[in-house]
Write a protein that holds these residues in place. Structure first.
Motif, PDB file in Angstrom:
ATOM      1  N   ASP A 138      -8.556   6.107  -4.564  1.00  0.00           N
ATOM      2  CA  ASP A 138      -7.527   6.463  -5.529  1.00  0.00           C
ATOM      3  C   ASP A 138      -6.144   6.075  -5.017  1.00  0.00           C
ATOM      4  O   ASP A 138      -5.407   5.373  -5.688  1.00  0.00           O
ATOM      5  CB  ASP A 138      -7.596   7.967  -5.818  1.00  0.00           C
ATOM      6  N   LYS A 139      -5.796   6.550  -3.810  1.00  0.00           N
ATOM      7  CA  LYS A 139      -4.508   6.222  -3.218  1.00  0.00           C
ATOM      8  C   LYS A 139      -4.523   6.601  -1.745  1.00  0.00           C
ATOM      9  O   LYS A 139      -5.428   7.295  -1.285  1.00  0.00           O
ATOM     10  CB  LYS A 139      -3.370   6.944  -3.923  1.00  0.00           C
ATOM     11  N   ASP A 168      -1.752   0.882  -0.620  1.00  0.00           N
ATOM     12  CA  ASP A 168      -2.752   0.532  -1.629  1.00  0.00           C
ATOM     13  C   ASP A 168      -4.064   0.172  -0.938  1.00  0.00           C
ATOM     14  O   ASP A 168      -4.195   0.254   0.287  1.00  0.00           O
ATOM     15  CB  ASP A 168      -2.250  -0.576  -2.562  1.00  0.00           C
ATOM     16  N   GLN A 183       3.556   4.816   0.517  1.00  0.00           N
ATOM     17  CA  GLN A 183       2.372   4.700  -0.332  1.00  0.00           C
ATOM     18  C   GLN A 183       1.616   3.436   0.079  1.00  0.00           C
ATOM     19  O   GLN A 183       2.210   2.362   0.142  1.00  0.00           O
ATOM     20  CB  GLN A 183       2.799   4.605  -1.802  1.00  0.00           C
TER      21      GLN A 183
END
Length: 184
Positions: free
Chosen positions: A81-82, A51, A49
């Motif tokens: 958003d991501k 950022d 993930q």
């Protein structure tokens, strides 16, 4: 296909190399899935993930081509958003899925990809989702900006792929007018 824009040669060689180094140095996790319901919900995938700081550092949003395409869609970095660094192996199976209310920038970041290694992204007809409307081969340094509501799926690399991982970077933007200010 409408709502899909292919952006070849997206980054220069130095930017592409730096993004590859970021990807290879990312902390990987098992747990992201294509779907959170029904068949396929049990399949977990390797990912990282990212950022907004990571995306800014990657340089992918510095491309004037990306900025122009986002602007045409009424979006900017404030709609971030991501981002997910997807890491696929020959053992992965992916399911058709959507990202409601989102726009996606998908980037193929490996420097070499050959015919026979598979790894395509399939986009399906919205009104007849069993029909492929567009197929993008895995082309190094290609970006694809598309409406996240288009049903789509990824094909894992084939057994003939000689490396361990197939990398893509999915940067996802919210289509709402709400602008995000965290992680900037």
């Amino acid at each position: 296909m409408e709502d899909i824009k292919v952006l070849d040669h997206l980054l220069d060689a130095n930017e592409q190399y730096n993004l590859s180094i970021m990807a290879h140095n990312s902390s990987l996790t098992l747990g992201w899935e294509d779907k959170d319901w029904g068949e396929g919900a049990k399949d977990k995938f390797i990912h990282s993930q990212w950022d907004l700081r990571d995306i800014k550092r990657s340089g992918i949003l510095d491309s004037s081509t990306v900025q122009e395409e986002l602007k045409e869609r009424g979006l900017s970095i404030h709609n971030f958003d991501k981002a997910i660094l997807n890491v696929d192996t020959i053992a992965d199976s992916h399911w058709t899925h959507v990202h409601p209310g989102k726009t996606v920038l998908l980037y193929y970041l490996l420097e070499d990809w050959q015919d026979g290694w598979a790894g395509e992204t399939l986009f399906f007809d919205r009104s007849n989702p069993i029909e492929v409307a567009y197929c993008s081969r895995y082309v190094p340094n290609r970006g694809i900006i598309f409406d996240g509501e288009i049903p789509h799926s990824v094909r894992a690399p084939s057994r003939s792929y000689p490396h361990k991982y197939r990398y893509t970077l999915a940067t996802i933007f919210s289509n709402s007018n709400k602008q995000r200010t965290n992680n900037e």
